[in-house]
Design a protein around this motif. Structure first.
Motif, short mmCIF file in Angstrom:
data_model
loop_
_atom_site.label_atom_id
_atom_site.label_comp_id
_atom_site.label_asym_id
_atom_site.label_seq_id
_atom_site.Cartn_x
_atom_site.Cartn_y
_atom_site.Cartn_z
N LYS A 136 -21.60 65.67 -27.39
CA LYS A 136 -19.98 65.93 -27.67
C LYS A 136 -19.31 64.75 -27.62
CE LYS A 136 -16.50 68.72 -27.43
NZ LYS A 136 -16.02 69.48 -28.53
N ILE A 137 -18.31 64.52 -28.56
CA ILE A 137 -17.25 63.43 -28.70
C ILE A 137 -15.93 63.86 -28.83
CG2 ILE A 137 -16.68 61.53 -30.18
CD1 ILE A 137 -19.39 61.76 -31.62
N LEU B 75 -15.33 57.78 -35.93
CA LEU B 75 -16.16 59.16 -35.74
C LEU B 75 -17.51 59.21 -36.28
CD1 LEU B 75 -16.45 61.68 -33.95
CD2 LEU B 75 -15.06 62.98 -35.81
N GLU B 76 -17.57 59.05 -37.73
CA GLU B 76 -18.72 59.03 -38.34
C GLU B 76 -19.59 58.16 -38.01
OE1 GLU B 76 -19.86 61.64 -40.29
OE2 GLU B 76 -17.98 62.40 -39.63
N LEU C 24 -24.34 54.10 -26.50
CA LEU C 24 -24.15 55.21 -27.07
C LEU C 24 -25.49 56.11 -27.00
CD1 LEU C 24 -22.35 54.35 -30.41
CD2 LEU C 24 -21.31 55.61 -28.43
N ARG D 47 -29.06 62.25 -30.77
CA ARG D 47 -29.26 63.72 -30.76
C ARG D 47 -27.91 64.16 -30.68
NH1 ARG D 47 -29.23 60.86 -26.35
NH2 ARG D 47 -28.17 61.65 -24.33
N GLU D 48 -27.55 65.29 -30.37
CA GLU D 48 -26.23 66.17 -30.38
C GLU D 48 -25.48 65.80 -29.22
OE1 GLU D 48 -23.03 68.05 -32.42
OE2 GLU D 48 -25.26 67.73 -33.17
N VAL E 43 -19.70 56.64 -35.07
CA VAL E 43 -20.48 56.74 -33.65
C VAL E 43 -21.67 57.85 -33.97
CG1 VAL E 43 -20.01 57.74 -31.64
CG2 VAL E 43 -18.42 55.87 -32.47
N LYS E 44 -21.45 58.79 -34.68
CA LYS E 44 -22.28 59.91 -35.08
C LYS E 44 -23.59 59.54 -35.52
CE LYS E 44 -19.21 63.89 -35.66
NZ LYS E 44 -18.69 65.02 -36.63
N LYS E 45 -23.44 58.46 -36.40
CA LYS E 45 -24.68 57.86 -36.81
C LYS E 45 -25.66 57.25 -35.79
CE LYS E 45 -22.84 57.30 -41.43
NZ LYS E 45 -22.75 56.37 -42.75
N GLU E 46 -25.10 56.69 -34.91
CA GLU E 46 -25.61 55.72 -33.73
C GLU E 46 -26.32 56.70 -32.74
OE1 GLU E 46 -26.52 52.94 -34.04
OE2 GLU E 46 -24.91 52.09 -35.44
N LEU E 47 -25.95 58.01 -32.45
CA LEU E 47 -26.36 59.09 -31.63
C LEU E 47 -27.71 59.64 -32.00
CD1 LEU E 47 -22.98 61.02 -30.76
CD2 LEU E 47 -23.93 59.06 -29.48
#
Length: 349
Positions: free
Chosen positions: A214-215, A202-203, A179, A211-212, A205-209
């Motif tokens: 696209k998902i 989704l939330e 990720l 930086r910004e 996965v966002k925490k593991e990224l």
């Protein structure tokens, strides 16, 4: 940059759906000339066969001519074998740069992305190719079940708290590294979860990224090529912004943690009985992935069977060829696999 071949690296854990995404891309290439490098963990070219069965890319009749755009690397993790097979394969593709618009690399589900990306800093490759983007495919249903997640309570409220979950396993680190390196994340297999569960994944996965990024969501890997190609990210030049658990390591080895075994039998199987046996094996041993081809009695077509845990998919992909043996060939990927027990149960079935 305009003269370099853009390379898309597609990574993701075992059974996330990488091959399905590539098959759909090849079947809807919109005139693009695409070369594909397939890396597999295991000794049978299962994913390469699935890609060839899309009947978009020509199959080479002789190995010496190398007329096909599909290259199979089957000797382990790409991140571990990059200097053994990746380099000479890229050299051959670079020689054919005038007939290639894109290169797609499907990594093993056990591969760390960054060591592969670093290979694009080698002068001979750097002058001719660039990493357009890293795409990470996430099995939405598997993550929802609490697999390879750092915050299991966010997606599995009913799961009992386990002290061992406080310690990251190598597989969790791998998931997070894939990720962290992504330019695009695909939430695949969303058809297997409800809207609320998908939102929770989704939330997470966002925490593991870092930086910004696209998902996008996908069912069966069906995405428009314009979503997957044309990022121009030149990933090899900005690896510092993609943190990894293994950044301080000079090398790594998966052999002590994860292994694969394969079974080839000259016989047919009843698909339902075979699946029941495979499900039983998955409960008895720590098997992460099962994939392969099955010969079915009175069927002229080859059955593809793929399993992640106790979730199995199967479909007939093409007729058996006259010159090939109607064998059942299965690859098992997991931890500390007992090969003899796996084979004996299949033989006894």
């Amino acid at each position: 940059m305009a003269t370099k071949i853009p390379v898309t690296v597609i990574t993701g854990f075992l059974g996330s759906g990488k091959t399905s995404i590539i098959r759909h891309l090849l079947q809807n290439n919109q005139g693009r000339r695409i070369a594909v490098l397939v890396n597999e963990f295991g000794e049978l070219g299962i994913d390469g066969e699935l890609l060839k069965s899309c009947q978009i890319c020509p199959e080479d009749e002789t190995a010496e001519n190398q007329e096909t755009n599909i290259f199979e690397l089957t000797n382990g993790c790409l991140c571990c074998t990059v200097q053994e097979e990746f380099y000479p394969t890229m050299r051959e593709l670079i020689k054919r740069r005038d007939s290639i618009d894109y290169i797609i690399i499907e990594t093993s589900g056990l591969a760390l992305p960054k060591p592969l990306i670093k290979a694009f800093r080698w002068q001979e490759i750097r002058n001719a190719a660039t990493v357009d983007a890293v795409i990470t495919v996430v099995d939405c249903a598997a993550v929802a079940a609490g697999t390879f997640a750092s915050d299991l309570d966010a997606i599995a409220a009913q799961r009992q708290e386990d002290d061992s979950l406080e310690h990251e396993t190598p597989l969790q680190e791998l998931f997070e590294d894939q990720l962290a390196c992504a330019d695009l994340v695909i939430l695949n297999k969303t058809d297997l979860v409800d809207a609320e569960t998908q939102a929770q994944v989704l939330e997470l996965v966002k925490k593991e990224l870092p930086r910004e990024v696209k998902i996008v969501s996908s069912d069966y890997g069906k995405l428009d090529p314009s979503i997957l190609l044309g990022f121009a990210a030149a990933v090899e030049d900005n690896l510092d912004s993609r943190p990894s658990h293994h950044d301080t390591e000079e090398d790594h080895d998966h052999d002590d943690e994860i292994n694969s075994t394969h079974v080839i039998l000259d016989r047919t199987f009843d698909p339902e009985k075979l699946q029941a046996t495979l499900e039983k094996l998955a409960q008895e041993q720590e098997i992460y992935r099962i994939k392969g081809f099955v010969a079915v009695e009175n069927k002229l077509m080859r059955l593809v069977m793929q399993g992640v845990g106790n979730r199995f998919d199967k479909f007939y992909d093409r007729p058996w060829k006259l010159e090939e043996a109607k064998q059942t060939s299965l690859v098992f990927i997991g931890r500390n696999l007992q090969s003899s027990e796996i084979e004996s149960q299949l033989v006894a079935l």
